[in-house]
Design an enzyme around this catalytic site. Structure first.
Site, PDB file in Angstrom:
ATOM      1  N   MET A  30     -17.932 -42.636  42.316  1.00  0.00           N
ATOM      2  CA  MET A  30     -16.532 -42.607  41.914  1.00  0.00           C
ATOM      3  C   MET A  30     -15.853 -41.376  42.496  1.00  0.00           C
ATOM      4  SD  MET A  30     -16.141 -45.363  40.316  1.00  0.00           S
ATOM      5  CE  MET A  30     -14.440 -45.088  39.802  1.00  0.00           C
ATOM      6  N   ASP A  56     -15.141 -45.311  45.447  1.00  0.00           N
ATOM      7  CA  ASP A  56     -14.144 -46.054  44.669  1.00  0.00           C
ATOM      8  C   ASP A  56     -13.170 -45.096  43.983  1.00  0.00           C
ATOM      9  OD1 ASP A  56     -14.579 -48.331  41.811  1.00  0.00           O
ATOM     10  OD2 ASP A  56     -12.825 -47.814  43.016  1.00  0.00           O
ATOM     11  N   GLY A  57     -11.897 -45.174  44.441  1.00  0.00           N
ATOM     12  CA  GLY A  57     -10.872 -44.372  43.760  1.00  0.00           C
ATOM     13  C   GLY A  57     -10.070 -43.549  44.741  1.00  0.00           C
ATOM     14  N   GLY A  58      -8.777 -43.866  44.853  1.00  0.00           N
ATOM     15  CA  GLY A  58      -7.906 -43.076  45.731  1.00  0.00           C
ATOM     16  C   GLY A  58      -8.165 -43.279  47.208  1.00  0.00           C
ATOM     17  N   HIS A 102     -17.532 -54.332  38.799  1.00  0.00           N
ATOM     18  CA  HIS A 102     -17.761 -52.930  38.379  1.00  0.00           C
ATOM     19  C   HIS A 102     -17.593 -52.850  36.870  1.00  0.00           C
ATOM     20  CE1 HIS A 102     -16.082 -48.519  38.713  1.00  0.00           C
ATOM     21  NE2 HIS A 102     -17.235 -48.573  38.073  1.00  0.00           N
ATOM     22  N   ASP A 135     -12.662 -54.832  38.550  1.00  0.00           N
ATOM     23  CA  ASP A 135     -12.866 -53.711  37.625  1.00  0.00           C
ATOM     24  C   ASP A 135     -12.828 -54.173  36.184  1.00  0.00           C
ATOM     25  OD1 ASP A 135     -11.138 -51.752  39.950  1.00  0.00           O
ATOM     26  OD2 ASP A 135     -13.163 -51.332  39.229  1.00  0.00           O
ATOM     27  N   HIS A 184     -13.431 -56.535  44.702  1.00  0.00           N
ATOM     28  CA  HIS A 184     -13.882 -55.624  43.647  1.00  0.00           C
ATOM     29  C   HIS A 184     -13.158 -55.967  42.351  1.00  0.00           C
ATOM     30  CE1 HIS A 184     -15.710 -51.784  42.378  1.00  0.00           C
ATOM     31  NE2 HIS A 184     -14.587 -51.522  41.750  1.00  0.00           N
ATOM     32  N   MET A 239     -17.236 -51.004  33.782  1.00  0.00           N
ATOM     33  CA  MET A 239     -16.938 -49.727  33.146  1.00  0.00           C
ATOM     34  C   MET A 239     -16.935 -49.975  31.639  1.00  0.00           C
ATOM     35  SD  MET A 239     -14.023 -48.493  35.814  1.00  0.00           S
ATOM     36  CE  MET A 239     -13.760 -50.201  36.325  1.00  0.00           C
ATOM     37  N   MET A 278     -13.121 -53.261  32.283  1.00  0.00           N
ATOM     38  CA  MET A 278     -12.971 -52.092  31.406  1.00  0.00           C
ATOM     39  C   MET A 278     -12.927 -52.548  29.954  1.00  0.00           C
ATOM     40  SD  MET A 278     -10.032 -50.136  33.597  1.00  0.00           S
ATOM     41  CE  MET A 278     -10.310 -49.740  35.325  1.00  0.00           C
ATOM     42  N   SER A 294      -4.739 -49.815  44.878  1.00  0.00           N
ATOM     43  CA  SER A 294      -3.285 -49.632  45.058  1.00  0.00           C
ATOM     44  C   SER A 294      -2.896 -49.485  46.522  1.00  0.00           C
ATOM     45  CB  SER A 294      -2.811 -48.413  44.258  1.00  0.00           C
ATOM     46  OG  SER A 294      -3.607 -47.289  44.565  1.00  0.00           O
ATOM     47  N   PHE A 351      -8.376 -46.100  35.706  1.00  0.00           N
ATOM     48  CA  PHE A 351      -7.058 -46.531  36.174  1.00  0.00           C
ATOM     49  C   PHE A 351      -6.996 -46.572  37.706  1.00  0.00           C
ATOM     50  CE2 PHE A 351      -5.030 -46.559  32.093  1.00  0.00           C
ATOM     51  CZ  PHE A 351      -5.783 -45.648  31.351  1.00  0.00           C
ATOM     52  N   GLY A 352      -6.191 -47.473  38.227  1.00  0.00           N
ATOM     53  CA  GLY A 352      -5.915 -47.469  39.664  1.00  0.00           C
ATOM     54  C   GLY A 352      -4.813 -46.455  39.953  1.00  0.00           C
ATOM     55  N   GLY A 353      -4.573 -46.187  41.230  1.00  0.00           N
ATOM     56  CA  GLY A 353      -3.445 -45.333  41.626  1.00  0.00           C
ATOM     57  C   GLY A 353      -3.681 -43.848  41.489  1.00  0.00           C
ATOM     58  N   SER A 379      -9.626 -53.910  45.282  1.00  0.00           N
ATOM     59  CA  SER A 379      -9.790 -54.017  43.821  1.00  0.00           C
ATOM     60  C   SER A 379      -8.619 -54.788  43.221  1.00  0.00           C
ATOM     61  CB  SER A 379      -9.826 -52.619  43.183  1.00  0.00           C
ATOM     62  OG  SER A 379      -9.549 -52.724  41.785  1.00  0.00           O
TER      63      SER A 379
HETATM   64  C1  DX5 Z   1     -10.968 -47.110  38.630  1.00  0.00           C
HETATM   65  C2  DX5 Z   1     -11.541 -48.334  39.322  1.00  0.00           C
HETATM   66  C3  DX5 Z   1     -11.172 -48.381  40.776  1.00  0.00           C
HETATM   67  C4  DX5 Z   1      -9.673 -48.484  40.983  1.00  0.00           C
HETATM   68  C5  DX5 Z   1      -9.354 -48.233  42.426  1.00  0.00           C
HETATM   69  O1  DX5 Z   1     -11.553 -46.969  37.373  1.00  0.00           O
HETATM   70  O2  DX5 Z   1     -12.942 -48.334  39.247  1.00  0.00           O
HETATM   71  O3  DX5 Z   1     -11.810 -49.502  41.403  1.00  0.00           O
HETATM   72  O4  DX5 Z   1      -9.210 -49.752  40.635  1.00  0.00           O
HETATM   73  O5  DX5 Z   1      -7.962 -48.205  42.513  1.00  0.00           O
HETATM   74  P1  DX5 Z   1      -7.235 -47.255  43.568  1.00  0.00           P
HETATM   75  O6  DX5 Z   1      -7.752 -47.704  44.916  1.00  0.00           O
HETATM   76  O7  DX5 Z   1      -5.776 -47.548  43.374  1.00  0.00           O
HETATM   77  O8  DX5 Z   1      -7.632 -45.857  43.241  1.00  0.00           O
HETATM   78 ZN    ZN Z   2     -13.975 -49.934  40.490  1.00  0.00          ZN
END
Ligand code: DX5
Ligand code: ZN
Length: 231
Positions: free
Chosen positions: A148, A186-188, A77, A46, A44, A79, A48, A209, A154-156, A19
Site C-alpha cells: 500500500m 496500490d494508492g495514489g 482486495h 476494493d 481491482h 480490507m 471495505m 482516481s 479511500f481513493g484519491g 480500481s
Molecule cells: C485504497 C484502495 C485503493 C484505492 C486506489 O484503500 O485500496 O485501491 O482505491 O485509488 P487511487 O488510485 O485513487 O489512490
Molecule cells: Zn486496493
C-alpha cells in the site's frame, strides 16, 4: 481444488489494474468495458467493511455481477477485519485473486490456505508502516504481495514517499525467495508516481482516481502504462 483463476503468474510484464472504487457505479458496466478495451490487465475490486478501514464499499454481489461479463481477472482486495468470513463468498462470486491484510484479525496462514483451497490466487497486503519482513513466513503460498502506497480506506489520496522504500524492500524479499510473486502497488498511482513504483520494483499497479476520474480514462491508462515502462 482446481485452480480456476484467470490471474496469470508473475511474468515480469507491468500489469495495470484499475480500481472500480473510483468508477461511476451508475454505469459500472460501461466503465469496466472502457478500461478493458483500453488494455487494462486486471480489475481491482476494493472491499471495505467499515471496521478494518473507516469506509464501506462492495460485497460479493458486485463481483458476481462482473464475473463472466468481463475478461479481466478480478483482483479482489479485502480490507476487512475478518477475512475468513469473506473468502468463500468472494471465491464463489468469481474472484480470481483474493488479497488479505497482514494487519487483519484472522490468522494469516489459515486465511491464505483457505484462499488457495478455494481455487483462486492468494495475495497478502501490508500498510505503509508495516515491516515488510512480516511477509516472509508466507512466501511459499503467495502469488502476490500488495504494497500500500496510501493508508487504506479511500481513493484519491496522494502516493506516500515512504512507499518507495517499502516496495524496494519487498522486491528484495521476493527476489531472494526465487518465487514468481507479483509485487502490486496500490494508492495514489498516476503517470507521475507510476515510474517511482516500478523503478522500486513493482510489476503491477492499481490506479483508481487517476483513471476513472480522468477526462479521458483511456489516455490516462495508457499514460500510466507508458510512464511505468519508461524507467
Ligand atoms: C485504497 C484502495 C485503493 C484505492 C486506489 O484503500 O485500496 O485501491 O482505491 O485509488 P487511487 O488510485 O485513487 O489512490
Ligand atoms: Zn486496493
Amino acid at each position: 481444488m482446481k485452480n480456476t483463476s484467470k490471474m496469470p503468474r508473475a511474468n515480469g510484464k507491468i500489469s495495470i489494474a484499475p480500481s472500480i472504487l473510483s468508477a461511476d457505479l451508475y454505469k459500472l458496466g460501461e466503465e469496466v468495458k472502457t478500461v478493458e478495451n483500453a488494455g487494462a490487465d486486471w480489475l481491482h475490486v476494493d472491499v471495505m467493511d467499515g471496521h478494518f478501514v473507516p469506509n464501506l464499499s462492495f460485497g460479493p454481489a458486485v463481483v458476481s455481477s462482473l464475473n463472466g461479463k468481463t475478461n479481466l481477472p478480478l483482483d479482489v482486495h479485502l480490507m476487512v477485519e475478518e477475512p475468513l468470513l469473506f473468502i468463500e463468498p468472494f471465491a464463489k462470486a468469481g474472484a480470481d485473486l483474493l488479497t488479505v491484510h497482514i494487519e487483519a484479525k484472522d490468522d494469516v496462514a489459515f486465511a491464505l490456505e483457505q484462499i488457495k483451497n478455494s481455487g483462486v490466487k492468494a495475495g497478502l497486503s501490508i500498510k505503509p508502516d508495516t515491516d515488510p519482513e512480516r511477509i516472509t513466513p508466507y512466501l511459499d503460498v503467495l502469488d502476490l504481495v500488495l504494497v500500500m502506497s496510501v493508508y487504506p480506506g479511500f481513493g484519491g489520496q496522494a502516493f506516500l514517499p515512504e512507499a518507495e522504500d517499502q516496495i524496494k524492500r519487498v522486491r528484495q524479499i521476493i527476489n531472494a525467495s526465487g518465487r514468481a510473486i507479483w509485487l502490486e502497488t496500490d494508492g495514489g498511482i498516476n503517470a507521475q508516481t507510476a515510474p517511482l513504483a516500478t523503478r522500486a520494483g513493482a510489476d503491477a499497479l492499481v490506479a483508481g482516481s487517476a483513471i476513472f476520474k480522468a477526462a479521458d480514462p483511456v489516455t490516462a491508462l495508457n499514460q500510466i502504462r507508458q510512464a511505468a515502462s519508461d524507467i
